[in-house]
Design a protein around this motif. Structure first.
Motif, PDB file in Angstrom:
ATOM      1  N   UNK A  43       0.868  -1.180   0.000  1.00 56.59           N
ATOM      2  CA  UNK A  43       0.000   0.000   0.000  1.00 56.59           C
ATOM      3  C   UNK A  43       0.904   1.229   0.000  1.00 56.59           C
ATOM      4  N   UNK A  44       0.941   1.956  -1.099  1.00 51.58           N
ATOM      5  CA  UNK A  44       1.765   3.169  -1.209  1.00 51.58           C
ATOM      6  C   UNK A  44       0.853   4.363  -0.973  1.00 51.58           C
ATOM      7  N   UNK A  45       1.065   5.021   0.154  1.00 50.09           N
ATOM      8  CA  UNK A  45       0.164   6.113   0.552  1.00 50.09           C
ATOM      9  C   UNK A  45       0.591   7.423  -0.087  1.00 50.09           C
ATOM     10  N   UNK A 430      13.352   0.933  -8.995  1.00 51.09           N
ATOM     11  CA  UNK A 430      14.036   1.536  -7.840  1.00 51.09           C
ATOM     12  C   UNK A 430      15.541   1.660  -8.015  1.00 51.09           C
ATOM     13  N   UNK A 431      16.086   1.056  -9.061  1.00 49.71           N
ATOM     14  CA  UNK A 431      17.532   1.092  -9.290  1.00 49.71           C
ATOM     15  C   UNK A 431      17.944   2.131 -10.323  1.00 49.71           C
ATOM     16  N   UNK A 459      13.894   5.501   1.057  1.00 49.33           N
ATOM     17  CA  UNK A 459      14.858   4.537   1.615  1.00 49.33           C
ATOM     18  C   UNK A 459      14.633   3.129   1.088  1.00 49.33           C
ATOM     19  N   UNK A 460      13.471   2.884   0.488  1.00 50.28           N
ATOM     20  CA  UNK A 460      13.200   1.562  -0.093  1.00 50.28           C
ATOM     21  C   UNK A 460      13.878   1.387  -1.455  1.00 50.28           C
ATOM     22  N   UNK A 465      18.159   8.343  -5.939  1.00 49.98           N
ATOM     23  CA  UNK A 465      18.167   9.625  -6.646  1.00 49.98           C
ATOM     24  C   UNK A 465      16.817   9.920  -7.296  1.00 49.98           C
ATOM     25  N   UNK A 466      16.190  10.979  -6.820  1.00 49.27           N
ATOM     26  CA  UNK A 466      14.974  11.518  -7.412  1.00 49.27           C
ATOM     27  C   UNK A 466      15.122  13.036  -7.354  1.00 49.27           C
ATOM     28  N   UNK A 467      15.244  13.660  -8.511  1.00 48.25           N
ATOM     29  CA  UNK A 467      15.494  15.096  -8.572  1.00 48.25           C
ATOM     30  C   UNK A 467      14.247  15.797  -9.100  1.00 48.25           C
TER      31      UNK A 467
END
Length: 602
Positions: A43-45, A430-431, A459-460, A465-467
């Motif tokens: 579940x991604x809130x 995620x990579x 952290x998962x 890196x997300x800019x």
């Protein structure tokens, strides 16, 4: 096992790993089931149901799998709609699971009771069903998943709150019950041999062949490259197909349309033959004039062929399989003069882009911001742009290469998906690093709040890196320029002005990184810092709203015709402003200076 438990089990059997959602009492049964299922699927809130839908769209766009979102009854279901329409119009598979009031309260004007079947019947026109008894499952959920995947569209499953709490009863081997099964076999439709032969005849007869590819050609990169080589063709890309071919190929002219490039415009203007593969690009004025080019189309969706141009042949089939069958029928063109012209125009265009990015602005030229990113991008980056002037610079300055992916809200062109798109992308990959380029209007609309989601989950991700790059010009810039260009109206301050917000400071408060950039000399340095960070990074670029998003076909006089609307009042001052405005605009036009694309005053 309750109905809610069975829904989650069935999603796991469909290999769904994430559900983007927001809680509410209309799905309390599902939330309890998630607790019993150890949060599988996860579940991604999100911070808002619209963002949950956008994240499901981003996940689906960048993974090639079906995105799933969930929301409560009433307001939650309503909030999903914008994101679901974004998916429907861009042909992206998304399943919405929505709660509803108890069956005993339906029709009683109960709190949060909305006619959800009517509400969703357009956006989920391919399949929208309410589960009223346990025996309807798993058939309803299976059909929703299967239709979304095969039709590349939105489906919806509505489950009343009391039904979620009932004991699961599988469909019996009995009259008026419908059993079900999992999975979709892979298949690829192909055109008939006669139609392929007609297509080949037209392409072989052409002397100046242009190809337009969209997202439907994404799986046909090798075949498109072979076709372009055989026919000596140039290839333009619809914005949703920006990542179909790398821009490092010299014959790839880049994007097409109002946000497109000059060489794409010139190629369409001058070609005598057009092949469209996997695109429903809607702007006919950027395609060849009627009667000047013969045209053929390939698309997997029979409902999308023949819409945009008087094609002689409309082939229905998978892009890769159709092109593989077409290639043996094509003859290599020995005269490469057309290809050389396309390549020369394209090379000049990238020189123009470099010059435009170098023009001084107050305080920072937004083209410089995005152009500086181009050379720093990792070859596996995932890119998203929000709607507005940011989409112009994404379309023109970023060159796809390697395994890069990129997207935006193509057909709905809604504000706000940039940040949730890259969050959805990070759950899909995620990579891989992800970058969103957004305007300050979109960031204020919903991007700021969704930074909380990024802070919660980064952290998962194995590569954190997300800019998020905010082009902060304190103006709803695209609409401002549209008012000037189309209505001849001055900037209307009450509607267009945006307050200056410290976006980077907010990110830092969340435990993320952030920087505010007001000096052009710092642009590249901060991009490097963000792309090396160990957590999401927000860059607040203070950019100049006076940098014009010039259409690829514009002349100097056409662009400066809007200048008289920039100021109110006396004509003398208006003339002075127009003269200065014209001088500034001329620096940005493709034909200005030496080596510019286009000719004459263009």
């Amino acid at each position: 096992m309750k109905v809610s438990d069975h829904i989650l089990q069935r999603l796991r059997e469909w290999e769904v790993e994430h559900v983007f959602a927001y809680p509410g009492d209309g799905i309390n049964g599902l939330l309890a089931a998630w607790g019993r299922a150890d949060d599988k699927p996860q579940f991604v809130q999100a911070r808002h149901e619209e963002m949950a839908a956008f994240e499901a769209v981003g996940y689906a766009k960048f993974s090639g799998r079906t995105g799933v979102c969930a929301a409560t009854s009433g307001p939650g279901a309503i909030h999903l709609l914008n994101g679901l329409y974004d998916a429907k119009l861009d042909h992206v598979p998304v399943v919405a699971i929505v709660g509803q009031t108890d069956r005993s309260a339906m029709g009683g004007s109960f709190q949060q009771e909305v006619d959800l079947l009517s509400l969703h019947k357009d956006v989920a026109s391919a399949f929208c069903e309410m589960v009223t008894v346990p025996e309807q499952l798993p058939n309803v959920l299976d059909r929703a998943m299967r239709i979304a995947a095969t039709s590349r569209t939105v489906t919806a499953v509505i489950v009343p709150a009391d039904v979620q709490e009932l004991d699961h009863q599988p469909p019996a081997h009995a009259f008026r019950t419908v059993p079900s099964s999992l999975g979709v076999a892979r298949y690829a439709a192909v055109p008939a041999d006669d139609d392929l032969a007609r297509c080949a005849e037209i392409l072989n007869a052409g002397e100046r062949v242009a190809v337009l590819v969209g997202q439907g050609a994404r799986g046909a990169r090798a075949e498109v490259e072979q076709l372009a080589e055989l026919l000596g063709a140039g290839v333009a890309k619809a914005l949703l197909g920006k990542d179909v071919l790398p821009d490092t190929l010299p014959y790839v002219t880049g994007s097409i349309g109002l946000l497109g490039t000059r060489p794409s415009y010139e190629m369409m203007r001058d070609c005598d033959t057009l092949l469209v593969v996997g695109s429903s690009f809607p702007y006919t004025q950027f395609l060849p004039e009627f009667g000047k080019a013969r045209a053929v189309q390939i698309d997997a969706d029979p409902s999308m062929v023949g819409l945009r141009y008087p094609f002689e042949v409309n082939l229905v089939g998978d892009a890769a399989e159709s092109l593989a069958r077409l290639l043996p029928l094509l003859k290599r063109k020995e005269d490469r003069s057309w290809r050389e012209t396309v390549e020369d125009n394209t090379a000049r265009w990238w020189e123009v882009m470099q010059r435009r990015a170098a023009v001084a602005a107050d305080p920072i030229n937004p083209e410089h911001v995005v152009h500086a990113l181009d050379g720093l991008l990792p070859d596996n980056a995932i890119l998203a742009a929000d709607s507005g002037s940011a989409a112009n610079w994404y379309a023109r300055h970023l060159r796809m290469r390697g395994t890069m992916r990129g997207s935006l809200s193509g057909t709905l062109a809604t504000m706000g998906p940039g940040v949730p798109y890259v969050i959805g992308a990070k759950f899909a990959h995620p990579d891989r690093p992800a970058i969103a380029i957004v305007g300050d209007g979109a960031m204020q609309m919903n991007g700021l709040a969704e930074l909380i989601t990024a802070a919660e989950y980064y952290r998962q991700w194995s590569d954190p890196r997300l800019v998020v790059a905010v082009l902060n010009n304190q103006d709803l810039n695209q609409v401002t320029w549209e008012m000037r260009a189309m209505q001849g109206a001055p900037r209307f301050e009450p509607s267009q002005h945006l307050p200056d917000v410290r976006y980077a400071d907010f990110a830092v408060q969340l435990g993320l990184y952030g920087a505010r950039v007001e000096d052009p000399a710092e642009v590249e340095q901060v991009w490097r810092q963000a792309l090396a960070a160990d957590r999401p990074f927000v860059i607040d670029f203070r950019t100049d709203p006076a940098v014009p998003p010039i259409p690829p076909h514009a002349t100097l006089d056409q662009v400066t015709a809007a200048a008289s609307a920039v100021v109110h009042g006396d004509s003398d001052r208006g003339a002075m402003v127009k003269q200065g405005f014209k001088a500034k605009i001329q620096e940005f036009l493709p034909g200005s200076g030496s080596g510019g694309a286009g000719s004459g005053g263009e």
